[in-house]
Design a protein around this motif. Structure first.
Motif, mmCIF file in Angstrom:
data_model
loop_
_atom_site.group_PDB
_atom_site.id
_atom_site.type_symbol
_atom_site.label_atom_id
_atom_site.label_comp_id
_atom_site.label_asym_id
_atom_site.label_seq_id
_atom_site.Cartn_x
_atom_site.Cartn_y
_atom_site.Cartn_z
ATOM 1 N N SER D 118 1.367 1.920 2.645
ATOM 2 C CA SER D 118 2.639 1.938 1.750
ATOM 3 C C SER D 118 2.520 3.600 1.214
ATOM 4 O O SER D 118 1.343 4.173 0.852
ATOM 5 N N PRO D 120 3.357 5.269 -2.331
ATOM 6 C CA PRO D 120 3.942 4.735 -3.718
ATOM 7 C C PRO D 120 5.218 5.568 -4.373
ATOM 8 O O PRO D 120 5.553 5.214 -5.173
ATOM 9 N N GLY D 160 7.589 2.463 -1.161
ATOM 10 C CA GLY D 160 6.504 1.332 -1.867
ATOM 11 C C GLY D 160 6.422 0.251 -0.897
ATOM 12 O O GLY D 160 5.308 -0.400 -1.269
ATOM 13 N N LEU D 161 7.087 0.028 0.217
ATOM 14 C CA LEU D 161 6.735 -1.183 1.068
ATOM 15 C C LEU D 161 5.958 -0.812 2.106
ATOM 16 O O LEU D 161 5.594 0.094 2.515
ATOM 17 N N ILE D 162 5.087 -2.166 2.553
ATOM 18 C CA ILE D 162 3.912 -1.799 3.397
ATOM 19 C C ILE D 162 4.814 -1.733 4.864
ATOM 20 O O ILE D 162 5.501 -2.794 5.131
ATOM 21 N N THR D 187 -0.386 7.890 0.125
ATOM 22 C CA THR D 187 -0.624 6.773 1.007
ATOM 23 C C THR D 187 -1.800 6.036 0.854
ATOM 24 O O THR D 187 -2.999 6.417 0.326
ATOM 25 N N GLN D 188 -1.324 4.674 1.091
ATOM 26 C CA GLN D 188 -2.281 3.749 0.609
ATOM 27 C C GLN D 188 -2.251 2.833 1.739
ATOM 28 O O GLN D 188 -1.437 1.910 1.982
ATOM 29 N N PRO F 120 6.327 -1.469 -6.083
ATOM 30 C CA PRO F 120 6.857 -0.325 -5.349
ATOM 31 C C PRO F 120 7.818 0.617 -6.550
ATOM 32 O O PRO F 120 7.784 1.903 -6.169
ATOM 33 N N ARG F 159 1.837 3.533 -10.661
ATOM 34 C CA ARG F 159 2.951 2.980 -10.002
ATOM 35 C C ARG F 159 2.503 3.106 -8.525
ATOM 36 O O ARG F 159 1.924 3.861 -7.930
ATOM 37 N N GLY F 160 2.872 1.966 -7.771
ATOM 38 C CA GLY F 160 2.721 1.752 -6.333
ATOM 39 C C GLY F 160 1.541 1.670 -5.915
ATOM 40 O O GLY F 160 1.006 1.269 -4.544
ATOM 41 N N GLN F 188 4.312 -6.513 -4.018
ATOM 42 C CA GLN F 188 4.284 -6.960 -2.767
ATOM 43 C C GLN F 188 2.606 -7.401 -2.752
ATOM 44 O O GLN F 188 2.008 -6.548 -3.174
#
Lengths: 243, 243, 243, 243, 243, 243
Positions: D118, D120, D160-162, D187-188, F120, F159-160, F188
């Motif tokens: 995701s 952030p 922010g969503l996977i 990026t995570q 997110p 955040r995130g 999430q």
């Protein structure tokens, strides 16, 4: 405020009240993200509102939606404070919707004052056009910054901080013009919010906050005339209509 | 623009250039998230700048940081377009830093024009104070909205769209005051950006865009006088200082 | 633009017009503050619009709402400027609503030009995918920054500033892909906004702004073909439908 | 990931790591409120950083500051996941600073995957340029939206969503280009963040979250290769330099 | 406030003053656009500040930068108002920098009051943890909304509007915890800002605003104890240090 | 999760699901630009929603719209993870609409865990009120920051980024209270998003991302109990109703 029997409510500070009243209507100040979104002011009778003002169909846009003469006439300063604020806002200038700013015309009678107040959603820069105006704002450490403005002089009131304007002259009315960076800045007058709210703030709270007695509070409250009462029989729309 | 030998650069549209030049300095318009952040204008000689203007120590703040007389004097309209814009901005009103708006005084000589231009970072509301001003803006579908403003009349110019002001009178200067919702709106004059940039936009691009010949382009370019040249020997700071 | 009798309106720069037209519809670019808010494009016939696009019920969301093949086909560059911009936007990619960006496919015919234009609400980064593209933008001090992009090269166009793309090759079409940080950037072509608006900008304004004669203006206007006329019989929706 | 003895750390997913690393440097994404603010990348050795990247003196700006060829070359996908992300960001495109968006080139080897991750601080729209790419994102109610993209097809990944990208083909590399609406999206990668953090997330937490055993966790951790270790001897700057 | 001779200034409402004082330091609340930007609190002695707090080198980040025990101890309510606000903010929780929110612990002595005040840059939601708390806010039309909170009850104070908290019990201290959506909300106490600013607001302004006499004003001023004086010999830093 | 036959779905992590579900409803987090905009929660049955929640007529506003007791009761932690998050949000606190923050009560059973998850659209600061809580977050370079919170201790989750809370005690429940700077942060959970989405993420993607086998994936998936299934027969509204 002392109202004489039989009179209609005085044309009191409609502009600044309009700021107050407008702020009870749902609007938003996001970035202007379309060329324009002309406010549809006819839809306000609905029981449901939005955080933003709906727009008319852009095909119906005309130049008059972007123009107003609202600031051309002096406001009526014949009220207890001796001032009048007239706004160019979405009520009289629907093309302003989503543009993120408001212009205001401020008329101050001789010895009149725009009492200490704050705008919860805007910074303000004011320019004196006529007369001399004492202006000041108080920062969060209670420091006061003051200046006397002559025609052409400008002054900054940072967002959310208490400020005032005062025409100390005994004869000449003063005139200023302000820009505020929100289409709905909102206005809260400190004396009215603390001593003339509806209902009233509990006596103990005011006693402790101002270090005064209940008698003081009652006197101030009476002198301020129960500001809210004057407007209790008027719906928001009629106030809006008067701007 | 025809410049005579030996003359100093004419006092041309300093205000609007200041808008342009300022926009080359690093600033930002986030929400004002402190009471104030008075611009430290002495730090501009640094080779490194920030996206925001540094502030002076708040303990050194004085009321004069929030006040300016910059808008009190008419601007010099003795230039090729016949207008002058004077800004109350962070250069002359350091307390404005982070407040998110700018006031502008617009002087237009008889038959003068503020040529079609846009502000990349602000919407504008202008109010005519003296004279009659033809105003107009073009939306993204090339529709033109126009109005003739008399004293007290206001008009909206949506963000980023090309607009102009024109004083059609042959004798009376016009005066307007504008609010813009950025501390650094920026200004781009369409005719100068297209025909008088430095270096010039390739001829083929302009030929196709305007459906004109290379001769037309050369003529317009010459008539516009290589606007950028006038300022090539001047650093940003001196321009800033003149506002 | 010269249109032959009986022909249907030429497939002219639909994309960039879509940008223009979309900007007349009510949308907003706040932070995406829900997972998604799929644009309800069927509601556009209403006489009242909002500053944002309504969403469909999220229970009806499907993967296709987040996908589009709009950019897969070359745009028709058979128009006076020789370019075509195709957008992936809320009209063809409803899941993009509230996401705060737009992708654009830019096709430029040999010797075609995307004429100097600005996006009032977005910065842009473009990447050349095929051919060679001369690009440039003019900053607010009229300084021009130019580059020749080869496939894989990228270039930045700052928000609100006039920029152009030009395929100088005589044989090879060029292709670029751009990201813009608004779901509705808007587009204003400088030559059309100044010389082909509807109605026209007053002659005196253009004469002074460009230092040209009324005859020049008439000629440019005619050559530009009254751009707005081509679309006067078409409602916004049909244009949207074509994207 | 297979690392041969004595080799220097493999050129692993530098792009996506750059996203990660950059996000440890202080930057901000306010509205671009000056024409440009070219990142001064030489100042990064300082022990103190800002929430934004300082700019060079605008008088030193050149066209090359707004241009990059970074996306012109395929990234090295010879790593455990089989992908490479190359960014056009402030490290290689300093004129992008404050512009609020990033372009990314995504190379995916046959059978390679950009693992679920995701951003952030950004939404993303990706367009497939070569090959076929399985894409998908999971919303906050754990619903998966998937699509197979062919060249020219675009897909939205909400902020922010996977989400993931997968090249299921056994022979053909895939290529995509993405726009993200932040100059530093971050990026995570879900698997690395949960099973290969440094230090490791307590076993009990992972056991309960994934309903697996400590042995499972150790195995996954080992298989993932202690991702952070590979980079522990490398300072941020060298990683930045490689992009 | 009754101050005994020879005592050092009482530990008066340090928290709320910290809010006030912090708001004189330069900070900003943009979106958090990096993973974190730990406040470098050692740099505050500089004569020049920024609109944001500089960060330490992220390589030096430790978990303790993201943790604080500041809210674990009751604040000293032995002051004229009988309350204490303790903040978790960038002064004691440097990892909060750029995160866009603040937590506050509010201790109110029996019969103590947090006097009517506003936060220029944040909305607030408060939750009562111990005791009973009368809360209220006044909107811009002077309407008062009140509630009595028991443990577990929450209440909203909209941004910029005057609100208060009051522990009417004669024996039990009350405790609340608040979230505010700015890292530097700022606080302005209405009674102090109007009657105890430094210097004082002109008598005529207060007379007209509150409809009271000069004697009333002098009395209130004296009773409020010249709040600003207590702190005049203390620099901002020492106050910050006490939080 | 093991659900016994005939039972109604367990009261599982309603709060965190509410976060998830709410994020599928259209809301927005612009600046609060009116005094208040009380959420009209009765309008949610509509097939069309907006990016923001409509407001009730402000004339119908009552103090109760700004108050909630939702956080006063412990949440049911009798679920597979052993935690419960209860939110004060627009569903139970309609006056919170447009205020830009959320409060959350977090109950964690002995040995319970709030599994690694991200928001997110919000940063979070949490304060431990009872018990001891192991907390941690992973930054984009996979570095883990952890702390053990005692009552009164606070911790920041940027955040995130993925973070978790864990009550390692075998007997004592833990309690925390969090502030998040969005009215709809979204949640999430990493393990559910990757291994229990509906439909499932393709096996190959998970195999490569986690370096595990298809059997591992099936096992984890089964153990996680097909989280989405539990809720498939429940519409969003009923979930909202339970908060």
């Amino acid at each position: 405020m002392m109202m004489k029997t039989g009179t209609r409510p005085p044309p009191l500070i409609y502009g600044i009240l309009a700021l107050a009243v407008l702020s009870r209507w749902a609007m938003t100040d996001p970035d202007p993200l379309q060329d324009y979104c002309i406010a549809n002011t006819t839809s306000s009778s609905s029981s449901m509102t939005m955080n933003e003002i709906p727009c008319i169909n852009p095909a119906s846009a005309t130049a008059s939606h972007f123009a107003t003469s609202a600031l051309s006439k002096p406001g009526n300063t014949g009220n207890r404070f001796g001032f009048n604020v007239t706004l160019a806002n979405t009520a009289n200038l629907p093309g302003l919707n989503t543009m993120g700013l408001t212009l205001a015309r401020v008329d101050i009678a001789p010895q009149g004052v725009v009492p200490p107040h704050s705008h919860p959603r805007a910074s303000e820069v004011t320019t004196c056009l006529k007369g001399y105006i004492h202006v000041g704002f108080v920062d969060a450490s209670n420091r006061l910054y003051t200046q006397i403005l002559r025609p052409g002089d400008s002054f900054v009131f940072p967002r959310g901080l208490i400020h005032y304007l005062y025409n100390s002259d005994y004869r000449t009315p003063a005139l200023a013009m302000s820009g505020l960076n929100s289409q709905n800045p909102g206005t809260q007058i400190a004396s009215l919010a603390t001593f003339a709210s509806n209902p009233e703030i509990p006596e103990q709270v005011l006693e402790k906050a101002f270090k005064i007695t209940g008698q003081d509070i009652a006197r101030i409250h009476n002198n301020l005339g129960g500001s809210w009462m004057e407007f209790s029989s008027q719906d928001d729309k009629s106030l809006l209509g008067r701007i």
